[in-house]
Design a protein around this motif. Structure first.
Motif, PDB file in Angstrom:
ATOM      1  N   TYR A   1       0.962  -1.009  -0.020  1.00 53.60           N
ATOM      2  CA  TYR A   1       0.081  -0.035  -0.069  1.00 53.60           C
ATOM      3  C   TYR A   1       0.940   1.228  -0.061  1.00 53.60           C
ATOM      4  CZ  TYR A   1      -3.441   3.458   1.101  1.00 53.60           C
ATOM      5  OH  TYR A   1      -4.318   4.540   1.419  1.00 53.60           O
ATOM      6  N   ILE A   2       0.307   2.344  -1.074  1.00 50.37           N
ATOM      7  CA  ILE A   2       1.302   3.396  -0.955  1.00 50.37           C
ATOM      8  C   ILE A   2       0.112   4.502  -0.913  1.00 50.37           C
ATOM      9  CG2 ILE A   2       2.773   4.871  -2.360  1.00 50.37           C
ATOM     10  CD1 ILE A   2       3.749   1.935  -2.066  1.00 50.37           C
ATOM     11  N   ASP A   3       0.535   5.606   0.090  1.00 50.39           N
ATOM     12  CA  ASP A   3      -0.434   6.588   0.420  1.00 50.39           C
ATOM     13  C   ASP A   3      -0.779   7.146  -0.931  1.00 50.39           C
ATOM     14  OD1 ASP A   3      -1.285   6.782   2.909  1.00 50.39           O
ATOM     15  OD2 ASP A   3       0.554   7.842   3.651  1.00 50.39           O
ATOM     16  N   PRO A   4      -1.979   7.541  -1.420  1.00 48.26           N
ATOM     17  CA  PRO A   4      -2.445   8.059  -2.666  1.00 48.26           C
ATOM     18  C   PRO A   4      -1.345   9.404  -3.160  1.00 48.26           C
ATOM     19  CG  PRO A   4      -4.270   7.515  -1.440  1.00 48.26           C
ATOM     20  CD  PRO A   4      -3.277   7.307  -0.655  1.00 48.26           C
ATOM     21  N   GLU A   5      -1.001  10.363  -2.330  1.00 52.69           N
ATOM     22  CA  GLU A   5      -0.322  11.208  -2.569  1.00 52.69           C
ATOM     23  C   GLU A   5       1.183  10.629  -3.031  1.00 52.69           C
ATOM     24  OE1 GLU A   5      -0.088  11.584   1.802  1.00 52.69           O
ATOM     25  OE2 GLU A   5      -1.719  10.850   0.392  1.00 52.69           O
ATOM     26  N   TYR A   6       1.593   9.471  -2.691  1.00 50.03           N
ATOM     27  CA  TYR A   6       2.804   9.190  -2.954  1.00 50.03           C
ATOM     28  C   TYR A   6       2.780   8.069  -4.305  1.00 50.03           C
ATOM     29  CZ  TYR A   6       4.624  11.470   1.008  1.00 50.03           C
ATOM     30  OH  TYR A   6       4.939  12.608   1.815  1.00 50.03           O
ATOM     31  N   ARG A   7       1.736   7.815  -4.633  1.00 50.44           N
ATOM     32  CA  ARG A   7       1.605   7.014  -5.834  1.00 50.44           C
ATOM     33  C   ARG A   7       2.489   7.586  -7.189  1.00 50.44           C
ATOM     34  NH1 ARG A   7      -4.371   4.554  -4.476  1.00 50.44           N
ATOM     35  NH2 ARG A   7      -3.594   3.786  -2.312  1.00 50.44           N
ATOM     36  N   GLY A   8       3.047   6.695  -7.868  1.00 50.62           N
ATOM     37  CA  GLY A   8       3.588   7.074  -9.210  1.00 50.62           C
ATOM     38  C   GLY A   8       4.939   7.703  -8.914  1.00 50.62           C
ATOM     39  N   THR A   9       5.398   7.619  -7.710  1.00 52.55           N
ATOM     40  CA  THR A   9       6.887   8.349  -7.362  1.00 52.55           C
ATOM     41  C   THR A   9       7.929   7.067  -7.322  1.00 52.55           C
ATOM     42  OG1 THR A   9       6.513   7.973  -4.859  1.00 52.55           O
ATOM     43  CG2 THR A   9       5.766  10.014  -6.083  1.00 52.55           C
ATOM     44  N   GLY A  10       7.618   5.793  -7.606  1.00 53.16           N
ATOM     45  CA  GLY A  10       8.478   4.736  -7.524  1.00 53.16           C
ATOM     46  C   GLY A  10       8.455   4.104  -6.161  1.00 53.16           C
ATOM     47  N   ILE A  11       7.920   4.528  -5.285  1.00 52.82           N
ATOM     48  CA  ILE A  11       7.984   3.797  -3.973  1.00 52.82           C
ATOM     49  C   ILE A  11       7.397   2.403  -4.092  1.00 52.82           C
ATOM     50  CG2 ILE A  11       6.885   3.898  -1.661  1.00 52.82           C
ATOM     51  CD1 ILE A  11       7.124   7.010  -1.652  1.00 52.82           C
ATOM     52  N   GLY A  12       6.145   2.281  -4.913  1.00 52.85           N
ATOM     53  CA  GLY A  12       5.866   0.783  -4.899  1.00 52.85           C
ATOM     54  C   GLY A  12       6.937  -0.112  -5.664  1.00 52.85           C
ATOM     55  N   ARG A  13       7.401   0.234  -6.556  1.00 53.56           N
ATOM     56  CA  ARG A  13       8.707  -0.383  -7.072  1.00 53.56           C
ATOM     57  C   ARG A  13       9.741  -0.928  -6.221  1.00 53.56           C
ATOM     58  NH1 ARG A  13      10.695  -2.315 -11.815  1.00 53.56           N
ATOM     59  NH2 ARG A  13       9.049  -1.888 -13.417  1.00 53.56           N
ATOM     60  N   ARG A  14      10.046   0.313  -5.470  1.00 52.79           N
ATOM     61  CA  ARG A  14      11.148   0.075  -4.383  1.00 52.79           C
ATOM     62  C   ARG A  14      10.751  -1.138  -3.489  1.00 52.79           C
ATOM     63  NH1 ARG A  14      11.873   5.643  -5.422  1.00 52.79           N
ATOM     64  NH2 ARG A  14      10.933   6.249  -3.511  1.00 52.79           N
ATOM     65  N   LEU A  15       9.646  -0.824  -2.943  1.00 45.78           N
ATOM     66  CA  LEU A  15       8.963  -1.946  -1.889  1.00 45.78           C
ATOM     67  C   LEU A  15       8.853  -3.252  -2.477  1.00 45.78           C
ATOM     68  CD1 LEU A  15       6.386   0.390   0.087  1.00 45.78           C
ATOM     69  CD2 LEU A  15       8.564  -0.467   0.627  1.00 45.78           C
ATOM     70  N   MET A  16       8.345  -3.409  -3.990  1.00 46.31           N
ATOM     71  CA  MET A  16       8.421  -4.931  -4.552  1.00 46.31           C
ATOM     72  C   MET A  16       9.811  -5.342  -4.554  1.00 46.31           C
ATOM     73  SD  MET A  16       5.544  -5.972  -5.024  1.00 46.31           S
ATOM     74  CE  MET A  16       5.480  -7.065  -6.452  1.00 46.31           C
TER      75      MET A  16
END
Length: 154
Positions: free
Chosen positions: A80-95
């Motif tokens: 889960y990524i807070d909506p305001e941080y989506r599209g910043t690469g955080i999801g890919r880094r967590l994966m």
């Protein structure tokens, strides 16, 4: 994840459960501390820290210890990524952190569930190379059916 992340981790967990239309949210900071930092932790998490006491996202995982292969199965409970941080690469880094964890702990893969109507998540997962499992569908025995089965005398 460190113990001081627990309040923010709880906030993120509540956010994803709400998004998933979940009910009866019963997690508490005390439970997360007990279950995540006990002698035998029941879960782990990678977090995206965006400042003192602030998290932008999480990847929560646990292990099913025994499978037919005699190897454990690594499960990602939530990404889960807070909506305001989506599209910043955080999801890919967590994966990537999950993939590194899988490799480090001897897993050849890891699995997770995605809501059927969550097209953005499905697209994201395809983008990191994940594929939908064509062989399995999740089944549930809800409370009313469970009660009928228990009460069935035949």
């Amino acid at each position: 994840m460190v113990e001081s992340d627990v309040p923010e981790l709880l906030r993120l967990m509540h956010a994803i459960v709400s998004f998933e239309r979940g009910q009866n949210f019963a997690l508490s900071e005390a439970e997360l501390l007990r279950r995540g930092f006990d002698e035998r932790p029941e879960f782990g998490a990678y977090v995206a820290d965006v400042g003192p006491g602030a998290l932008a996202g999480m990847a929560v995982h646990y292990e099913i210890p025994f499978m037919h292969t005699l190897q454990p199965l690594l499960m990602m409970k939530w990404l889960y990524i807070d909506p305001e941080y989506r599209g910043t690469g955080i999801g890919r880094r967590l994966m990537r952190q999950m993939a590194l964890h899988a490799r480090k702990t001897g897993h050849e893969r890891f699995c997770w569930l995605v809501l059927t109507d969550n097209a953005p998540a499905q697209s994201f997962y395809r983008g990191v190379g994940a594929t939908e499992d064509p062989e399995w569908r999740r089944w549930i025995l809800p409370t009313d059916a469970l009660n009928r089965l228990v009460d069935d005398a035949s």
